[in-house]
Design an enzyme around this catalytic site. Structure first.
Site, PDB file in Angstrom:
ATOM      1  N   ASP A 108      -2.113  -4.699  -3.905  1.00 25.38           N
ATOM      2  CA  ASP A 108      -1.576  -4.061  -2.708  1.00 25.38           C
ATOM      3  C   ASP A 108      -2.684  -3.996  -1.722  1.00 25.38           C
ATOM      4  O   ASP A 108      -3.838  -3.216  -1.802  1.00 25.38           O
ATOM      5  CB  ASP A 108      -1.319  -2.541  -3.193  1.00 25.38           C
ATOM      6  CG  ASP A 108      -0.690  -1.859  -2.318  1.00 25.38           C
ATOM      7  OD1 ASP A 108      -0.634  -2.292  -0.840  1.00 25.38           O
ATOM      8  OD2 ASP A 108      -0.103  -0.680  -2.439  1.00 25.38           O
TER       9      ASP A 108
ATOM     10  N   CYS B 106       7.941  -4.886  -3.873  1.00 26.71           N
ATOM     11  CA  CYS B 106       6.727  -4.342  -3.825  1.00 26.71           C
ATOM     12  C   CYS B 106       6.874  -2.893  -3.680  1.00 26.71           C
ATOM     13  O   CYS B 106       8.138  -2.301  -3.995  1.00 26.71           O
ATOM     14  CB  CYS B 106       5.708  -4.721  -2.884  1.00 26.71           C
ATOM     15  SG  CYS B 106       6.226  -4.560  -1.013  1.00 26.71           S
TER      16      CYS B 106
ATOM     17  N   ARG C 195       3.487  -6.654   1.184  1.00 23.92           N
ATOM     18  CA  ARG C 195       3.648  -7.939   0.295  1.00 23.92           C
ATOM     19  C   ARG C 195       5.125  -8.406   0.207  1.00 23.92           C
ATOM     20  O   ARG C 195       5.330  -9.671   0.527  1.00 23.92           O
ATOM     21  CB  ARG C 195       3.416  -7.416  -1.234  1.00 23.92           C
ATOM     22  CG  ARG C 195       1.757  -7.320  -1.252  1.00 23.92           C
ATOM     23  CD  ARG C 195       1.352  -6.572  -2.698  1.00 23.92           C
ATOM     24  NE  ARG C 195       1.940  -5.291  -2.712  1.00 23.92           N
ATOM     25  CZ  ARG C 195       2.006  -4.482  -3.626  1.00 23.92           C
ATOM     26  NH1 ARG C 195       1.148  -4.769  -4.814  1.00 23.92           N
ATOM     27  NH2 ARG C 195       2.409  -3.381  -3.654  1.00 23.92           N
TER      28      ARG C 195
HETATM   29  P1  4NP Z   1       3.443  -2.847  -0.121  1.00 23.49           P
HETATM   30  O1  4NP Z   1       2.047  -1.914   0.301  1.00 23.49           O
HETATM   31  O2  4NP Z   1       4.031  -2.104  -1.557  1.00 23.49           O
HETATM   32  O3  4NP Z   1       2.695  -4.282  -0.222  1.00 23.49           O
HETATM   33  O4  4NP Z   1       4.412  -2.770   0.889  1.00 23.49           O
HETATM   34  C1  4NP Z   1       2.384  -0.753   0.422  1.00 23.49           C
HETATM   35  C2  4NP Z   1       2.668   0.039   1.634  1.00 23.49           C
HETATM   36  C3  4NP Z   1       2.686   1.372   1.463  1.00 23.49           C
HETATM   37  C4  4NP Z   1       2.479   2.237   0.669  1.00 23.49           C
HETATM   38  C5  4NP Z   1       1.846   1.493  -0.528  1.00 23.49           C
HETATM   39  C6  4NP Z   1       1.899   0.386  -0.737  1.00 23.49           C
HETATM   40  N1  4NP Z   1       2.557   3.535   0.943  1.00 23.49           N
HETATM   41  O5  4NP Z   1       2.030   4.182  -0.205  1.00 23.49           O
HETATM   42  O6  4NP Z   1       3.188   4.122   1.897  1.00 23.49           O
END
Ligand code: 4NP
Length: 144
Positions: free
Chosen positions: A114, A7, A13
């Site tokens: 997300d 991800c 995720r």
């Molecule tokens: P992930 O969610 O891709 O599902 O882990 C996110 C976690 C952090 C960030 C973006 C998406 N961020 O921009 O810090």
């Protein structure tokens, strides 16, 4: 068989996807996860991912975020991404057709949204989507 979940941040995720899939497969299957972005390197999963996993009997507290590396194209047999943006980012790093062929969307035609800026309900929905997607992945191994 080595399977990598991808991800953006590797805290919401993909660690959930890793924990859920590993819980369904025996230890002949190595499951790992990584992020296309490096902001959260070495951090544990988001508290809300830990909570929804725990509610379903899965412990992901020991996981730590890392950034996807092009070496992963060699290390892993299959690379599942959560959304179209991850797909574009990972495919842009692939230098060989053999590597491109390892990359697939975990929901085939849909994004796992997300949940980072969402709440508990969004994490519940992500869990439900990943539970279903990992059932399909497991079934695919049982057929082959
Ligand atoms: P992930 O969610 O891709 O599902 O882990 C996110 C976690 C952090 C960030 C973006 C998406 N961020 O921009 O810090």
């Amino acid at each position: 068989m080595r399977i990598l979940m991808i991800c953006l941040g590797n805290i919401c995720r993909s660690p959930l996807a890793e924990g859920i899939l590993q819980s369904k497969l025996d230890d002949r299957f190595i499951v790992d996860s990584a992020g296309t972005g490096g902001w959260h390197i070495n951090q544990p999963p988001d508290k809300r991912s830990i909570a929804v996993a725990r509610k379903n009997g899965i412990d992901i507290t020991g996981l730590r975020a890392r950034k996807f590396s092009t070496d992963d194209f060699e290390t892993f047999d299959l690379i599942y991404v959560m959304d179209r943006s991850n797909y574009k980012d990972v495919m842009a790093l692939a230098q060989e057709d053999a590597h491109r062929q390892k990359v697939r969307m975990i929901l085939e035609n849909d994004d796992v949204p997300d949940p980072y800026f969402g709440g508990e309900q969004e994490f519940e929905e992500v869990y439900r989507m990943l539970d279903k997607a990992t059932d399909a992945i497991k079934a695919q191994f049982e057929r082959s």
